[in-house]
Design an enzyme around this catalytic site. Structure first.
Site, PDB file in Angstrom:
ATOM      1  N   LYS A 191       0.845  -1.210   0.000  1.00  0.00           N
ATOM      2  CA  LYS A 191       0.000   0.000   0.000  1.00  0.00           C
ATOM      3  C   LYS A 191       0.871   1.248   0.000  1.00  0.00           C
ATOM      4  CE  LYS A 191      -2.058   2.357   3.389  1.00  0.00           C
ATOM      5  NZ  LYS A 191      -1.895   3.710   2.810  1.00  0.00           N
ATOM      6  N   GLU A 266      10.274   0.536  10.271  1.00  0.00           N
ATOM      7  CA  GLU A 266      11.300   1.582  10.128  1.00  0.00           C
ATOM      8  C   GLU A 266      10.586   2.898  10.369  1.00  0.00           C
ATOM      9  OE1 GLU A 266      13.068   4.630   8.818  1.00  0.00           O
ATOM     10  OE2 GLU A 266      12.918   3.720   6.830  1.00  0.00           O
ATOM     11  N   CYS A 300      13.803  10.225   6.754  1.00  0.00           N
ATOM     12  CA  CYS A 300      13.733   9.668   8.119  1.00  0.00           C
ATOM     13  C   CYS A 300      15.101   9.682   8.789  1.00  0.00           C
ATOM     14  CB  CYS A 300      13.107   8.283   8.128  1.00  0.00           C
ATOM     15  SG  CYS A 300      13.708   7.241   6.840  1.00  0.00           S
ATOM     16  N   GLU A 400      11.049  14.915  16.008  1.00  0.00           N
ATOM     17  CA  GLU A 400      11.296  14.849  14.564  1.00  0.00           C
ATOM     18  C   GLU A 400      10.402  15.872  13.858  1.00  0.00           C
ATOM     19  OE1 GLU A 400       9.940  11.316  12.447  1.00  0.00           O
ATOM     20  OE2 GLU A 400      11.817  11.347  11.318  1.00  0.00           O
TER      21      GLU A 400
HETATM   22  P1  ADP Z   1       3.205  10.215   8.106  1.00  0.00           P
HETATM   23  O1  ADP Z   1       2.735  10.826   9.381  1.00  0.00           O
HETATM   24  O2  ADP Z   1       4.600  10.532   7.765  1.00  0.00           O
HETATM   25  O3  ADP Z   1       2.282  10.377   6.943  1.00  0.00           O
HETATM   26  P2  ADP Z   1       2.224   7.596   8.689  1.00  0.00           P
HETATM   27  O4  ADP Z   1       2.848   6.636   9.641  1.00  0.00           O
HETATM   28  O5  ADP Z   1       0.902   8.172   9.042  1.00  0.00           O
HETATM   29  O6  ADP Z   1       3.315   8.681   8.422  1.00  0.00           O
HETATM   30  O7  ADP Z   1       2.066   6.932   7.253  1.00  0.00           O
HETATM   31  C1  ADP Z   1       2.922   5.969   6.697  1.00  0.00           C
HETATM   32  C2  ADP Z   1       2.095   4.882   6.042  1.00  0.00           C
HETATM   33  O8  ADP Z   1       1.310   4.254   7.049  1.00  0.00           O
HETATM   34  C3  ADP Z   1       1.100   5.379   4.998  1.00  0.00           C
HETATM   35  O9  ADP Z   1       1.033   4.424   3.945  1.00  0.00           O
HETATM   36  C4  ADP Z   1      -0.213   5.426   5.765  1.00  0.00           C
HETATM   37  O10 ADP Z   1      -1.333   5.279   4.939  1.00  0.00           O
HETATM   38  C5  ADP Z   1      -0.063   4.223   6.675  1.00  0.00           C
HETATM   39  N1  ADP Z   1      -0.882   4.257   7.895  1.00  0.00           N
HETATM   40  C6  ADP Z   1      -1.345   5.342   8.560  1.00  0.00           C
HETATM   41  N2  ADP Z   1      -2.069   4.969   9.635  1.00  0.00           N
HETATM   42  C7  ADP Z   1      -2.070   3.610   9.667  1.00  0.00           C
HETATM   43  C8  ADP Z   1      -2.620   2.613  10.545  1.00  0.00           C
HETATM   44  N3  ADP Z   1      -3.338   2.944  11.602  1.00  0.00           N
HETATM   45  N4  ADP Z   1      -2.379   1.326  10.265  1.00  0.00           N
HETATM   46  C9  ADP Z   1      -1.636   0.957   9.204  1.00  0.00           C
HETATM   47  N5  ADP Z   1      -1.113   1.846   8.336  1.00  0.00           N
HETATM   48  C10 ADP Z   1      -1.308   3.147   8.552  1.00  0.00           C
END
Ligand code: ADP
Length: 500
Positions: A191, A266, A300, A400
């Site tokens: 995804k 990560e 990161c 961060e």
């Molecule tokens: P950022 O804050 O940098 O956007 P995220 O951790 O929210 O970082 O996003 C990184 C990835 O994790 C994206 O593909 C996002 O759609 C996905 N993501 C966000 N929330 C969830 C969740 N609760 N469970 C699984 N994947 C998630």
């Protein structure tokens, strides 16, 4: 033109057909969720394209496809060498399409076209090539136990792998995860982040063109809060690999615990960069600028906390600020002379500005930057910002920021530098500058981080393991270590005649 594609013309004049469906079983399909994601150009805040967004029913279809492909002879029985050949073909197709892919990522993410073309794409291509070479070179062992007994080990794929990637390097993050997963014979549901949904769909087309059997790689877009948990909690998913924020990683770990899923994470960082007074100052300044200001600071491993030894502090700050002013040209991501484009989204832009405000209100000095640079009130542009007079307790020193914002602080002994470098909940990257060979290795051994750069910053190579300690992650990607995360060992005990 099917309803699952749209003809687009990028700002650099490039015209292409953008698929918009979910890529399941080697076909683009409509989401059953009836949901979509609209991708926004961060330079103009206008819509680029709308793609299908997976809900839990769609995730289930993608996982079922991956589960079926795992058992299908076309993949399960495919000789490992042929698996490598498919991957090599994919790398060749990425190479052939690199200008198109760089165009899409520059448009969708806001990074400069030259960075996408000259950094992201080569990294994506070499990662797939590198792991293609490993496909037929991962073996088990034979272990002698007793003169009439021995054991051997078989390396199996883990199974169906759910991969969740971020938006800062859309294609290279996808290949870091796909490369080792495919080399080891797993099947995948991957995804993309909702901010950058476009280039990964072209990758789907190339995967099909390379000849991968249906269901081996399924690509979905979807909202993190909905599609993410549906992937992590699915009972047929055997492993979750994630790159993103520490907050999301904690949620994923909790969800994955329900079925004890194998995970690699990560996450974030607040990576220190230490400049000792015997450093080559020109080099220290150049690398530390790149270490925080490249890719709009959305890295990161960004070396976002610079610690400089007493005696060279003033000289370093002066040269660093001059370099920011000379090199970090903010503007149109399609111009060759631009170093920094817009931040990826309004949310990130607002978040970075809040940190800048917090630094100012906590009493840090802005040596340069600290402003927005919108054009006609549009675009997520932020001037590269350098804070001095920073205290270790300040938010801008501890958290961060994920943008072009750096803090510079002073230290007076090696012990102090190490102690303060390690005074963080994170442990991803770190860098140190010195011409003293003994000190370089002594300090490298003491720093609590997954990576240390001696006299550089941000070096990254598919052959070298990458990952974090403490709250920066679990497990390693890239290199031989990356294969460990995608295979499991079965031990077979053989009795050659020992009677009970
Ligand atoms: P950022 O804050 O940098 O956007 P995220 O951790 O929210 O970082 O996003 C990184 C990835 O994790 C994206 O593909 C996002 O759609 C996905 N993501 C966000 N929330 C969830 C969740 N609760 N469970 C699984 N994947 C998630």
């Amino acid at each position: 033109m099917s309803k699952l594609s749209v003809s687009l013309k990028a700002p650099n004049g490039r015209q292409y057909v953008q698929p918009t469906g979910l890529f399941i079983n080697n076909e683009f399909v409509t989401a059953k969720s009836n949901k979509t994601i609209t991708s926004i150009d961060p330079a103009t805040e206008t819509e680029i394209a709308t793609v299908q967004a997976a809900g839990s029913e769609d995730v289930n279809l993608a996982v079922q496809a991956a589960h079926k492909a795992l058992k299908d002879p076309s993949w399960k029985l495919l000789p490992a060498t042929d698996r490598g050949i498919l991957m090599t073909r994919l790398a060749d197709l990425l190479e052939k399409n690199k200008e198109l892919l760089a165009t899409i990522d520059a448009w969708d993410n806001g990074k400069t076209y030259s960075e996408a073309l000259n950094t992201d794409l080569p990294e994506a291509i070499t990662t797939i090539r590198y792991y293609a070479g490993w496909a037929d070179k991962t073996y088990g062992q034979t272990i002698n136990t007793d003169h009439k007994k021995f054991a051997y080990t078989i390396r199996h794929p883990i199974g169906v792998v759910a991969q969740i990637i971020p938006w800062n390097y859309p294609l290279s993050m996808a290949t870091w995860k796909l490369g080792p997963a495919l080399a080891c014979g797993n099947t995948v549901v991957i995804k993309a982040a909702e901010q950058t949904p476009l280039s990964i769909l072209i990758l789907g087309q190339l995967i099909k063109e390379a000849g991968f059997p249906p269901g081996v790689v399924n690509i979905i877009n979807g909202y993190g809060a909905e599609a993410g948990p549906a992937m992590v909690e699915h009972p047929l998913v055997d492993k979750v690999a994630f790159t993103g924020s520490t907050a999301t990683a904690r949620q994923i770990m909790k969800m994955a615990s329900a079925t004890l899923k194998n995970i690699t994470l990560e996450t974030g960082g607040k990576s220190p960069l230490i400049v000792f007074k015997d450093a080559d100052m020109e080099q220290a300044v150049k690398w530390s600028h790149l270490g925080i200001m490249s890719n709009q600071g959305q890295i990161c491993t960004a070396t976002s906390r610079i610690l400089v030894e007493d005696g060279v502090y003033d000289e370093f700050v002066k040269k660093f600020v001059e370099t920011v002013k000379d090199v970090s040209k903010v503007g149109d991501q399609w111009e060759d002379s631009t170093y920094q484009g817009p931040q990826v989204s309004r949310q990130q832009y607002d978040r970075i500005l809040q940190y800048i405000d917090s630094g100012k209100s906590e009493g840090a000095q802005v040596a340069t930057g600290g402003e927005t640079l919108q054009k006609d009130g549009k675009g997520f542009y932020i001037s590269p910002t350098v804070f001095t007079e920073v205290k270790d307790s300040m938010k801008i020193y501890r958290e961060e920021i994920f943008g072009p914002v750096v803090v510079i602080s002073k230290f007076s002994s090696e012990d102090e530098a190490i102690r303060r470098a390690n005074d963080t909940t994170y442990g991803l990257g770190s860098a140190l500058f010195t011409q003293n060979l003994e000190r370089a290795h002594r300090v490298a051994a003491e720093i609590e981080a997954g990576m240390v750069w001696i006299n550089s910053s941000q070096d990254c190579d598919p052959r070298v393991p990458f990952g974090g300690v403490k709250m920066s992650g679990i497990g390693r990607e890239l290199g031989e270590a990356g294969l460990e995360a995608y295979s499991q060992i079965k031990a077979v005990h053989v009795n050659m005649g020992n009677k009970l």
